[in-house]
Design a protein around this motif. Structure first.
Motif, PDB file in Angstrom:
ATOM      1  N   SER A  31      16.341   0.302  -1.363  1.00 53.37           N
ATOM      2  CA  SER A  31      14.913   0.063  -1.143  1.00 53.37           C
ATOM      3  C   SER A  31      14.383   1.037  -0.103  1.00 53.37           C
ATOM      4  N   LEU A  32      13.203   1.580  -0.348  1.00 47.58           N
ATOM      5  CA  LEU A  32      12.568   2.474   0.613  1.00 47.58           C
ATOM      6  C   LEU A  32      11.738   1.663   1.594  1.00 47.58           C
ATOM      7  N   SER A  33      11.949   1.893   2.858  1.00 43.72           N
ATOM      8  CA  SER A  33      11.122   1.253   3.875  1.00 43.72           C
ATOM      9  C   SER A  33       9.872   2.108   4.074  1.00 43.72           C
ATOM     10  N   VAL A  34       8.696   1.531   3.824  1.00 43.63           N
ATOM     11  CA  VAL A  34       7.432   2.257   3.959  1.00 43.63           C
ATOM     12  C   VAL A  34       7.023   2.279   5.432  1.00 43.63           C
ATOM     13  N   SER A  35       6.887   3.474   5.977  1.00 41.55           N
ATOM     14  CA  SER A  35       6.585   3.635   7.400  1.00 41.55           C
ATOM     15  C   SER A  35       5.112   3.376   7.696  1.00 41.55           C
ATOM     16  N   TYR A  36       4.844   3.093   8.948  1.00 42.17           N
ATOM     17  CA  TYR A  36       3.479   3.024   9.456  1.00 42.17           C
ATOM     18  C   TYR A  36       3.116   4.383  10.043  1.00 42.17           C
ATOM     19  N   THR A  37       1.844   4.766   9.934  1.00 43.42           N
ATOM     20  CA  THR A  37       1.399   6.016  10.541  1.00 43.42           C
ATOM     21  C   THR A  37      -0.032   5.879  11.032  1.00 43.42           C
ATOM     22  N   SER A  38      -0.331   6.653  12.073  1.00 43.21           N
ATOM     23  CA  SER A  38      -1.684   6.635  12.632  1.00 43.21           C
ATOM     24  C   SER A  38      -2.576   7.704  12.011  1.00 43.21           C
ATOM     25  N   ARG A  39      -1.987   8.550  11.127  1.00 44.77           N
ATOM     26  CA  ARG A  39      -2.808   9.614  10.531  1.00 44.77           C
ATOM     27  C   ARG A  39      -3.595   9.100   9.336  1.00 44.77           C
ATOM     28  N   LEU A  40      -4.586   9.869   8.933  1.00 41.05           N
ATOM     29  CA  LEU A  40      -5.384   9.523   7.757  1.00 41.05           C
ATOM     30  C   LEU A  40      -4.617   9.850   6.480  1.00 41.05           C
ATOM     31  N   PRO A  41      -4.890   9.150   5.381  1.00 43.60           N
ATOM     32  CA  PRO A  41      -4.201   9.456   4.112  1.00 43.60           C
ATOM     33  C   PRO A  41      -4.561  10.852   3.605  1.00 43.60           C
ATOM     34  N   ARG A  42      -3.579  11.519   2.994  1.00 43.98           N
ATOM     35  CA  ARG A  42      -3.848  12.764   2.284  1.00 43.98           C
ATOM     36  C   ARG A  42      -4.358  12.411   0.895  1.00 43.98           C
ATOM     37  N   PRO A  43      -4.974  13.366   0.210  1.00 40.95           N
ATOM     38  CA  PRO A  43      -5.442  13.089  -1.152  1.00 40.95           C
ATOM     39  C   PRO A  43      -4.307  12.571  -2.036  1.00 40.95           C
ATOM     40  N   GLU A  45      -2.611   9.796  -1.632  1.00 40.88           N
ATOM     41  CA  GLU A  45      -1.748   8.829  -0.957  1.00 40.88           C
ATOM     42  C   GLU A  45      -2.373   7.431  -1.005  1.00 40.88           C
ATOM     43  N   VAL A  46      -1.507   6.437  -1.199  1.00 41.49           N
ATOM     44  CA  VAL A  46      -1.962   5.055  -1.350  1.00 41.49           C
ATOM     45  C   VAL A  46      -1.412   4.223  -0.196  1.00 41.49           C
ATOM     46  N   ASP A  47      -2.287   3.463   0.438  1.00 47.84           N
ATOM     47  CA  ASP A  47      -1.871   2.591   1.539  1.00 47.84           C
ATOM     48  C   ASP A  47      -0.898   1.532   1.021  1.00 47.84           C
ATOM     49  N   GLY A  48       0.223   1.388   1.735  1.00 53.39           N
ATOM     50  CA  GLY A  48       1.233   0.421   1.337  1.00 53.39           C
ATOM     51  C   GLY A  48       2.287   0.987   0.410  1.00 53.39           C
ATOM     52  N   LYS A  49       2.012   2.152  -0.177  1.00 52.43           N
ATOM     53  CA  LYS A  49       2.983   2.791  -1.064  1.00 52.43           C
ATOM     54  C   LYS A  49       3.606   4.006  -0.385  1.00 52.43           C
ATOM     55  N   HIS A  50       2.756   4.906   0.081  1.00 50.82           N
ATOM     56  CA  HIS A  50       3.258   6.095   0.762  1.00 50.82           C
ATOM     57  C   HIS A  50       3.445   5.834   2.254  1.00 50.82           C
ATOM     58  N   TYR A  51       2.480   5.178   2.847  1.00 48.73           N
ATOM     59  CA  TYR A  51       2.528   4.751   4.247  1.00 48.73           C
ATOM     60  C   TYR A  51       1.670   3.502   4.404  1.00 48.73           C
ATOM     61  N   HIS A  52       1.885   2.810   5.515  1.00 51.04           N
ATOM     62  CA  HIS A  52       0.915   1.816   5.965  1.00 51.04           C
ATOM     63  C   HIS A  52       0.012   2.561   6.959  1.00 51.04           C
ATOM     64  N   PHE A  53      -1.220   2.810   6.577  1.00 55.17           N
ATOM     65  CA  PHE A  53      -2.130   3.588   7.417  1.00 55.17           C
ATOM     66  C   PHE A  53      -2.882   2.654   8.370  1.00 55.17           C
ATOM     67  N   VAL A  54      -2.709   2.889   9.661  1.00 56.38           N
ATOM     68  CA  VAL A  54      -3.387   2.072  10.677  1.00 56.38           C
ATOM     69  C   VAL A  54      -3.987   3.003  11.724  1.00 56.38           C
ATOM     70  N   SER A  55      -4.914   2.474  12.511  1.00 57.10           N
ATOM     71  CA  SER A  55      -5.506   3.279  13.580  1.00 57.10           C
ATOM     72  C   SER A  55      -4.480   3.497  14.687  1.00 57.10           C
ATOM     73  N   ARG A  56      -4.737   4.485  15.515  1.00 54.19           N
ATOM     74  CA  ARG A  56      -3.827   4.769  16.626  1.00 54.19           C
ATOM     75  C   ARG A  56      -3.738   3.567  17.578  1.00 54.19           C
ATOM     76  N   ASP A  57      -4.872   2.914  17.810  1.00 54.22           N
ATOM     77  CA  ASP A  57      -4.880   1.751  18.696  1.00 54.22           C
ATOM     78  C   ASP A  57      -3.995   0.632  18.147  1.00 54.22           C
ATOM     79  N   VAL A  58      -4.114   0.384  16.836  1.00 51.64           N
ATOM     80  CA  VAL A  58      -3.302  -0.667  16.214  1.00 51.64           C
ATOM     81  C   VAL A  58      -1.820  -0.307  16.309  1.00 51.64           C
ATOM     82  N   PHE A  59      -1.506   0.958  16.028  1.00 52.26           N
ATOM     83  CA  PHE A  59      -0.109   1.410  16.082  1.00 52.26           C
ATOM     84  C   PHE A  59       0.456   1.203  17.489  1.00 52.26           C
TER      85      PHE A  59
END
Length: 205
Positions: A31-43, A45-59
């Motif tokens: 199983s692949l563990s999907v990482s969290y990141t503070s950066r914006l998605p690239r064209p 990229e899907v939230d929850g699939k490629h990364y969990h995208f969150v704000s820097r403050d949340v991270f």
């Protein structure tokens, strides 16, 4: 039997993500563990699939709360692996793969000495630059920074258990699958997996 934690790291542009995706398609037991990141998605990229995208403050709040197995600043962006995405799976005997950078890999190896770490190398510096430019999603400034950062990343290749050169994709994928196969055939794993068979073979009838 606890699962195996695989770590795959590489400089940006080495083809790591493509190799990991191909490995996961052929090895459904990981199983692949999907990482969290503070950066914006690239064209694309899907939230929850490629990364969990969150704000820097949340991270940063998550990090302060001890919610990450590992985290690091990568190319100016924060990336991390949540504990609840890894530890329950390992405890249940499932293999987990982390696609992270060398900084995160160092933290994970310290916390989990039994992990299996792999570093992916590009076949040449020219090919690394070509792959970065072929993405057509990063600015010239970003590409230059990633090329500069790759030297430090590659300098840590010797910290890993295995090194795979991604020149021909099929060959590199075969190398990754061989690493997984070898790990699954190790004594401890096989003794646990085939305990009933071994006990039956040892019966004195």
């Amino acid at each position: 039997m606890s699962g195996t934690l695989y770590i795959v790291a590489a400089p940006s542009g080495s083809g790591k993500t493509s190799l990991v995706n191909a490995l996961l398609e052929r090895e459904p037991g990981i199983s692949l563990s999907v990482s969290y990141t503070s950066r914006l998605p690239r064209p694309g990229e899907v939230d929850g699939k490629h990364y969990h995208f969150v704000s820097r403050d949340v991270f940063e709040r998550m990090a302060a709360g001890g919610m990450f197995y590992e985290y690091a600043n990568v190319h100016g962006d924060l990336k991390g692996t949540a504990r609840n995405a890894v530890e329950p799976l390992l405890a249940a005997g499932h293999d987990v793969l982390l696609e992270i950078d060398w900084q995160g890999a160092r933290q994970v190896r310290a916390a989990c000495p039994d992990s299996v770490s792999v570093f992916i190398l590009p076949p040449s510096r020219a090919e690394l630059e070509r792959r970065l430019r072929a993405r057509a999603s990063d600015s010239a400034e970003t590409i230059a920074r990633r090329l500069a950062d790759s030297r430090e990343e590659i300098a840590h290749a010797g910290d890993f258990d295995f090194i795979v050169v991604n020149d021909q994709f099929a060959d590199a994928l075969a190398d990754l699958r061989a690493i997984v196969a070898g790990q699954r055939l190790r004594r401890a794993a096989q003794l646990s997996r085939h305990a009933v068979l071994i006990a039956d073979l040892l019966k004195n009838e």
